[in-house]
Scaffold this motif. Structure first.
Motif, short mmCIF file in Angstrom:
data_model
loop_
_atom_site.label_atom_id
_atom_site.label_comp_id
_atom_site.label_asym_id
_atom_site.label_seq_id
_atom_site.Cartn_x
_atom_site.Cartn_y
_atom_site.Cartn_z
N PHE A 184 -3.66 -1.55 5.26
CA PHE A 184 -2.50 -1.66 4.37
C PHE A 184 -2.19 -3.12 4.08
CE2 PHE A 184 1.37 -2.73 6.88
CZ PHE A 184 0.78 -2.82 8.13
N ASP A 185 -1.58 -3.33 2.93
CA ASP A 185 -1.30 -4.69 2.46
C ASP A 185 0.19 -4.96 2.43
OD1 ASP A 185 -3.62 -6.02 1.97
OD2 ASP A 185 -3.95 -5.00 0.05
N VAL A 186 0.53 -6.21 2.74
CA VAL A 186 1.94 -6.60 2.75
C VAL A 186 2.14 -7.76 1.78
CG1 VAL A 186 3.74 -7.64 4.20
CG2 VAL A 186 2.32 -5.82 5.11
N SER A 187 3.19 -7.71 1.01
CA SER A 187 3.49 -8.78 0.07
C SER A 187 3.81 -10.06 0.84
CB SER A 187 4.71 -8.38 -0.77
OG SER A 187 5.25 -9.52 -1.39
N GLU A 188 3.35 -11.19 0.33
CA GLU A 188 3.66 -12.46 0.99
C GLU A 188 4.99 -13.01 0.50
OE1 GLU A 188 0.45 -15.20 1.03
OE2 GLU A 188 -0.83 -13.80 2.12
N LYS B 241 1.82 -17.01 6.79
CA LYS B 241 0.89 -15.87 6.72
C LYS B 241 1.16 -14.87 7.84
CE LYS B 241 -1.33 -17.69 3.33
NZ LYS B 241 -0.51 -17.64 2.16
N GLU B 242 2.30 -14.28 7.83
CA GLU B 242 2.58 -13.28 8.84
C GLU B 242 1.63 -12.09 8.72
OE1 GLU B 242 5.42 -10.37 6.53
OE2 GLU B 242 6.26 -10.90 8.44
N SER B 243 1.13 -11.89 7.48
CA SER B 243 0.41 -10.64 7.23
C SER B 243 -1.08 -10.71 7.56
CB SER B 243 0.59 -10.25 5.77
OG SER B 243 0.19 -11.30 4.95
N LYS B 244 -1.54 -11.86 8.02
CA LYS B 244 -2.97 -12.03 8.24
C LYS B 244 -3.60 -10.91 9.06
CE LYS B 244 -4.58 -16.69 7.74
NZ LYS B 244 -4.46 -18.00 8.30
N ASN B 245 -2.95 -10.58 10.16
CA ASN B 245 -3.63 -9.63 11.03
C ASN B 245 -3.30 -8.17 10.69
OD1 ASN B 245 -1.11 -9.45 11.98
ND2 ASN B 245 -1.57 -9.93 14.12
N TYR B 246 -2.58 -7.94 9.60
CA TYR B 246 -2.33 -6.56 9.23
C TYR B 246 -3.61 -5.84 8.84
CZ TYR B 246 2.60 -7.58 9.16
OH TYR B 246 3.85 -7.95 9.51
N LYS B 247 -4.59 -6.65 8.41
CA LYS B 247 -5.83 -6.05 7.95
C LYS B 247 -6.62 -5.45 9.11
CE LYS B 247 -6.01 -7.59 3.55
NZ LYS B 247 -6.05 -6.63 2.47
N HIS B 248 -6.34 -5.94 10.30
CA HIS B 248 -7.14 -5.47 11.42
C HIS B 248 -6.51 -4.26 12.07
CE1 HIS B 248 -9.58 -9.03 11.16
NE2 HIS B 248 -8.46 -9.69 10.96
N VAL B 249 -7.34 -3.31 12.29
CA VAL B 249 -6.85 -2.10 12.94
C VAL B 249 -6.89 -2.34 14.45
CG1 VAL B 249 -7.39 0.30 13.40
CG2 VAL B 249 -7.62 -0.63 11.09
N SER C 85 0.85 -1.20 0.00
CA SER C 85 0.00 0.00 0.00
C SER C 85 0.88 1.24 0.00
CB SER C 85 -0.87 0.02 1.24
OG SER C 85 -1.46 -1.24 1.43
N ASP C 86 0.22 2.36 -0.26
CA ASP C 86 0.95 3.62 -0.29
C ASP C 86 1.31 4.07 1.13
OD1 ASP C 86 1.87 6.14 -0.67
OD2 ASP C 86 0.17 6.83 -1.88
N LEU C 87 2.61 4.06 1.41
CA LEU C 87 3.06 4.40 2.76
C LEU C 87 2.70 5.85 3.11
CD1 LEU C 87 4.61 3.02 5.05
CD2 LEU C 87 6.73 3.82 4.02
N LEU C 88 2.74 6.68 2.08
CA LEU C 88 2.43 8.10 2.30
C LEU C 88 1.02 8.27 2.86
CD1 LEU C 88 3.79 10.83 1.94
CD2 LEU C 88 2.73 10.99 -0.31
N ASN C 89 0.13 7.39 2.42
CA ASN C 89 -1.25 7.43 2.90
C ASN C 89 -1.30 7.19 4.41
OD1 ASN C 89 -3.81 7.85 2.04
ND2 ASN C 89 -4.27 5.66 1.81
N LEU C 90 -0.45 6.26 4.88
CA LEU C 90 -0.40 5.99 6.33
C LEU C 90 0.16 7.21 7.07
CD1 LEU C 90 0.96 2.32 6.33
CD2 LEU C 90 -1.32 3.05 7.02
N PHE C 91 1.19 7.80 6.49
CA PHE C 91 1.78 9.00 7.13
C PHE C 91 0.74 10.12 7.18
CE2 PHE C 91 6.24 7.80 5.30
CZ PHE C 91 6.37 6.83 6.27
N ARG C 92 0.01 10.26 6.07
CA ARG C 92 -1.01 11.31 6.01
C ARG C 92 -2.06 11.05 7.09
NH1 ARG C 92 -2.63 10.73 0.72
NH2 ARG C 92 -0.85 11.75 -0.22
N GLY C 93 -2.40 9.75 7.26
CA GLY C 93 -3.39 9.38 8.27
C GLY C 93 -2.93 9.76 9.68
#
Ligand code: GLY
Length: 319
Positions: free
Chosen positions: A186-190, A303-311, A167-175
């Protein structure tokens, strides 16, 4: 304390201010060099003496707006100049992300035992911190211990962690800036990312600069991050100890590393050196996975990235 001992320059010493003497005599003599003879300049005018922790190092990264947080991919870096983790400490010779032993279950433990208390601690102590938190861990028998915190990303971990964030990191910074951070996904490559650092001959001790670097056009399927280079007329020259970091993706550690090593051979400059054993200590966690009931070690692309979807929003602690 029992040997070996850890002597840390309290100030900034470019990642080199840690000594690990094996005996009390050596520790006393090094302590004198640090304090009285300014071995690391001003940085060692104060020295922290610590217990030596055994195990595997792991770098965990968190992005926070001060009350909520997102756990970024974790990584393992290789700090020593020599193969088999020997010789002097450097600013980092390579890194891998994800790390097979730091699977989802382990990261959840780190979250419970370290990340949440850290964010709560910031709130409780009225520290309005927004940004990256780098948690340096030592992991022994699945038990994480904090070695250090940094309020920055790590290097060379950044060269494998940031490329995996799709995902766009800048978007997270903006947030973080506009208060919407906790709502942003945000999404992470597997895929596995590996980086290999090319350094100047002699580094981390004295080395020469100004050597012409060639071969850029032949590099395929990797991203190069310039660390110690400069351009002069139409040429690129070395201009530091750590010169270039070569990052590649693969379906597993071997595939990612092999691409970086192949490209490391194509880049040339006088005195070029790189470690050919990055990731050497990770094979066992992949190997032992075949005996694991849950099989979560079986695939380095676990699947390290599974819980990245959860805020995750940390409850604000009342003071
Ligand atoms: N790679 C360790 C650090 O950035 O401090």
């Amino acid at each position: 304390l029992s040997p070996p001992y850890v002597l840390k320059a309290d100030g900034l010493a470019a990642g080199k201010g840690v000594l690990i003497p094996e005996t009390l005599e050596e520790a006393k003599s090094l302590l004198k060099e640090m304090l009285a003879d300014a071995k690391f300049g001003d940085a060692s005018s104060k020295v922290v003496i610590e217990e030596h922790l055994k195990g595997m190092e792991l770098s965990v990264f968190v992005l926070t707006d001060g009350i909520s947080y997102k756990i970024l991919p974790s990584a393992k870096d290789y700090k020593r100049i020599g193969e088999g983790d020997s010789g002097l400490n450097t600013g980092g010779m390579g890194a891998i992300s994800p790390v097979p032993f730091a699977d989802r279950f382990f990261i959840e433990k780190v979250e419970r035992e370290i990340i949440i208390p850290t964010i709560k601690g910031l709130v409780e102590e009225d520290i309005d911190y927004k940004g990256f938190i780098f948690i340096g861990l030592m992991v022994e028998n699945g038990s994480p211990k904090v070695i250090e915190y940094n309020v920055r990303m790590g290097d060379p971990e950044t060269e494998v962690v940031i490329p995996r964030i799709k995902s766009d990191l800048l978007n997270l910074f903006r947030g973080i800036g506009n208060g919407s951070f906790s709502e942003i996904d945000f999404d992470v490559s597997e895929e596995v990312a590996a980086t290999v650092m090319l350094v100047s001959g002699g580094y981390p001790e004295s080395y020469e600069k100004g050597k012409e670097i060639t071969g850029f056009d032949e590099v395929e399927d990797s991203v190069m991050f310039h660390a110690g280079t400069k351009s002069s007329d139409d040429r690129i020259l070395t201009n530091g100890g750590r010169v270039l970091s070569i990052t590649s993706f693969g379906k597993d550690i071997d595939e990612a590393l092999n691409k970086s090593f192949k490209n490391a051979e194509k880049i040339n400059f006088e005195g070029k050196y790189y470690r050919k054993d990055i990731g050497f200590d990770l094979w066992w966690s992949v190997f032992f996975s075949s005996f694991s009931e849950t099989k979560h070690f079986a695939n380095p692309n676990y699947k390290e990235s599974k819980n990245y979807k959860h805020v995750k929003v940390v409850n604000i602690v009342t003071k």
